[in-house]
Scaffold this motif. Sequence first.
Motif, PDB file in Angstrom:
ATOM      1  N   TRP A   1      70.086  21.338  54.513  1.00  0.00           N
ATOM      2  CA  TRP A   1      70.082  22.447  54.486  1.00  0.00           C
ATOM      3  C   TRP A   1      69.398  24.002  53.705  1.00  0.00           C
ATOM      4  CZ3 TRP A   1      72.972  25.719  57.444  1.00  0.00           C
ATOM      5  CH2 TRP A   1      74.025  24.562  58.019  1.00  0.00           C
ATOM      6  N   GLU A   2      68.881  22.679  52.655  1.00  0.00           N
ATOM      7  CA  GLU A   2      68.671  24.413  51.668  1.00  0.00           C
ATOM      8  C   GLU A   2      67.293  24.781  51.654  1.00  0.00           C
ATOM      9  OE1 GLU A   2      69.856  25.953  50.008  1.00  0.00           O
ATOM     10  OE2 GLU A   2      71.849  25.193  50.473  1.00  0.00           O
ATOM     11  N   LEU A   3      66.295  23.872  52.089  1.00  0.00           N
ATOM     12  CA  LEU A   3      64.368  24.207  52.099  1.00  0.00           C
ATOM     13  C   LEU A   3      64.005  23.216  53.363  1.00  0.00           C
ATOM     14  CD1 LEU A   3      63.987  22.002  48.346  1.00  0.00           C
ATOM     15  CD2 LEU A   3      64.336  24.679  49.412  1.00  0.00           C
ATOM     16  N   GLY A   4      65.239  22.897  54.359  1.00  0.00           N
ATOM     17  CA  GLY A   4      64.166  22.252  55.364  1.00  0.00           C
ATOM     18  C   GLY A   4      64.422  21.031  55.860  1.00  0.00           C
ATOM     19  N   GLY A   5      63.914  21.383  57.101  1.00  0.00           N
ATOM     20  CA  GLY A   5      63.592  20.207  57.167  1.00  0.00           C
ATOM     21  C   GLY A   5      61.941  18.890  57.197  1.00  0.00           C
ATOM     22  N   LYS A   6      61.082  19.519  56.958  1.00  0.00           N
ATOM     23  CA  LYS A   6      60.073  19.160  55.961  1.00  0.00           C
ATOM     24  C   LYS A   6      60.036  18.793  54.420  1.00  0.00           C
ATOM     25  CE  LYS A   6      56.519  21.818  58.922  1.00  0.00           C
ATOM     26  NZ  LYS A   6      55.553  23.275  58.536  1.00  0.00           N
ATOM     27  N   ALA A   7      60.838  19.143  54.153  1.00  0.00           N
ATOM     28  CA  ALA A   7      61.279  18.582  52.802  1.00  0.00           C
ATOM     29  C   ALA A   7      62.284  17.801  52.984  1.00  0.00           C
ATOM     30  CB  ALA A   7      62.267  20.103  51.822  1.00  0.00           C
ATOM     31  N   GLY A   8      63.060  17.208  53.899  1.00  0.00           N
ATOM     32  CA  GLY A   8      63.817  16.718  53.683  1.00  0.00           C
ATOM     33  C   GLY A   8      63.035  15.611  54.397  1.00  0.00           C
TER      34      GLY A   8
ATOM     35  N   MET B   1      66.135  32.881  44.509  1.00  0.00           N
ATOM     36  CA  MET B   1      65.967  31.572  44.321  1.00  0.00           C
ATOM     37  C   MET B   1      65.911  29.851  44.656  1.00  0.00           C
ATOM     38  SD  MET B   1      68.508  30.084  41.883  1.00  0.00           S
ATOM     39  CE  MET B   1      70.277  28.790  42.461  1.00  0.00           C
ATOM     40  N   ARG B   2      66.253  29.681  46.055  1.00  0.00           N
ATOM     41  CA  ARG B   2      65.879  29.048  47.112  1.00  0.00           C
ATOM     42  C   ARG B   2      63.925  29.313  47.182  1.00  0.00           C
ATOM     43  NH1 ARG B   2      69.533  29.044  51.615  1.00  0.00           N
ATOM     44  NH2 ARG B   2      69.917  30.789  51.384  1.00  0.00           N
ATOM     45  N   ASN B   3      63.846  29.830  47.671  1.00  0.00           N
ATOM     46  CA  ASN B   3      61.923  30.306  47.876  1.00  0.00           C
ATOM     47  C   ASN B   3      61.422  29.818  47.212  1.00  0.00           C
ATOM     48  OD1 ASN B   3      62.556  31.135  49.888  1.00  0.00           O
ATOM     49  ND2 ASN B   3      63.522  33.062  50.094  1.00  0.00           N
ATOM     50  N   ARG B   4      61.926  29.369  45.244  1.00  0.00           N
ATOM     51  CA  ARG B   4      61.045  29.344  44.437  1.00  0.00           C
ATOM     52  C   ARG B   4      60.502  28.241  44.370  1.00  0.00           C
ATOM     53  NH1 ARG B   4      64.279  31.453  39.431  1.00  0.00           N
ATOM     54  NH2 ARG B   4      62.393  30.694  38.489  1.00  0.00           N
ATOM     55  N   GLN B   5      59.251  27.972  44.079  1.00  0.00           N
ATOM     56  CA  GLN B   5      58.258  26.901  43.951  1.00  0.00           C
ATOM     57  C   GLN B   5      59.305  25.348  42.745  1.00  0.00           C
ATOM     58  OE1 GLN B   5      56.331  26.327  46.756  1.00  0.00           O
ATOM     59  NE2 GLN B   5      56.162  24.211  45.563  1.00  0.00           N
ATOM     60  N   SER B   6      59.073  26.048  42.302  1.00  0.00           N
ATOM     61  CA  SER B   6      59.681  24.753  40.992  1.00  0.00           C
ATOM     62  C   SER B   6      61.755  24.693  41.229  1.00  0.00           C
ATOM     63  CB  SER B   6      60.324  25.800  39.741  1.00  0.00           C
ATOM     64  OG  SER B   6      60.884  26.997  39.394  1.00  0.00           O
ATOM     65  N   PHE B   7      62.641  25.953  42.030  1.00  0.00           N
ATOM     66  CA  PHE B   7      63.551  25.617  42.057  1.00  0.00           C
ATOM     67  C   PHE B   7      63.607  24.464  43.366  1.00  0.00           C
ATOM     68  CE2 PHE B   7      66.837  25.535  45.480  1.00  0.00           C
ATOM     69  CZ  PHE B   7      68.117  25.219  44.823  1.00  0.00           C
ATOM     70  N   ARG B   8      62.275  24.971  44.236  1.00  0.00           N
ATOM     71  CA  ARG B   8      62.480  23.535  45.518  1.00  0.00           C
ATOM     72  C   ARG B   8      62.227  21.942  44.789  1.00  0.00           C
ATOM     73  NH1 ARG B   8      61.601  25.593  50.327  1.00  0.00           N
ATOM     74  NH2 ARG B   8      59.917  24.118  51.031  1.00  0.00           N
ATOM     75  N   VAL B   9      60.819  22.091  44.287  1.00  0.00           N
ATOM     76  CA  VAL B   9      60.497  20.629  43.663  1.00  0.00           C
ATOM     77  C   VAL B   9      61.056  20.432  42.667  1.00  0.00           C
ATOM     78  CG1 VAL B   9      59.021  20.083  41.717  1.00  0.00           C
ATOM     79  CG2 VAL B   9      57.644  21.463  43.718  1.00  0.00           C
ATOM     80  N   ALA B  10      62.443  20.641  41.961  1.00  0.00           N
ATOM     81  CA  ALA B  10      63.525  20.408  41.155  1.00  0.00           C
ATOM     82  C   ALA B  10      64.761  19.597  41.453  1.00  0.00           C
ATOM     83  CB  ALA B  10      64.268  21.765  39.891  1.00  0.00           C
TER      84      ALA B  10
END
Length: 182
Positions: free
Chosen positions: A49-56, A1-10
Amino acid sequence: MRNRQSFRVAFCGVLTGLMVAVMLLGTLIPSATYLCPALAGILLIPVVWELGGKAGGLVFAAVSLLSLFLAPDKEAAVFFVLLFGWYPLLRPKLQHLRKLPLRWLVKLVLFNLALAAIAAVTFFVLGLPLFDEQAQVAESLLLAGMLVLGNVAFVIYDILLGRVGDLYVMRLRPKLFPRHVP
């Protein structure tokens, strides 16, 4: 679930909105100029924690821009941009420094550099005075006391970031993402 693009964006979108709302709350409470940016910075912990430093980093950039444009309290926005926004992203890397005195020295030097940048932006760009005319007599004493108290508050904030990170990993993460916790 954490790797899906829609989850990341939401996930990033919801936390970005929450962080901007916290930044906007700083205008309702006069003494929250420093508290709201600090709380908004703490909300970066789940993203890292969930998506990494780039998303942060992207969430930090989005909240920084939105805060600078939308928040009436520009001083709080400057505090977020120059200190409380990037520090939760950098803190996990600083924790890998093995020697504790060196780790704290690096953290305090970074904080004091950020504080100098905040003072410069506040004074030169925003045009806010650093001191009132009544404080000119004891300016050096006042500045030294504020610097010491700021460093103490930063140490407390750093410890709080670590504790909130532990709380998120141990308590909240298993409830929010039960299938993805080892």
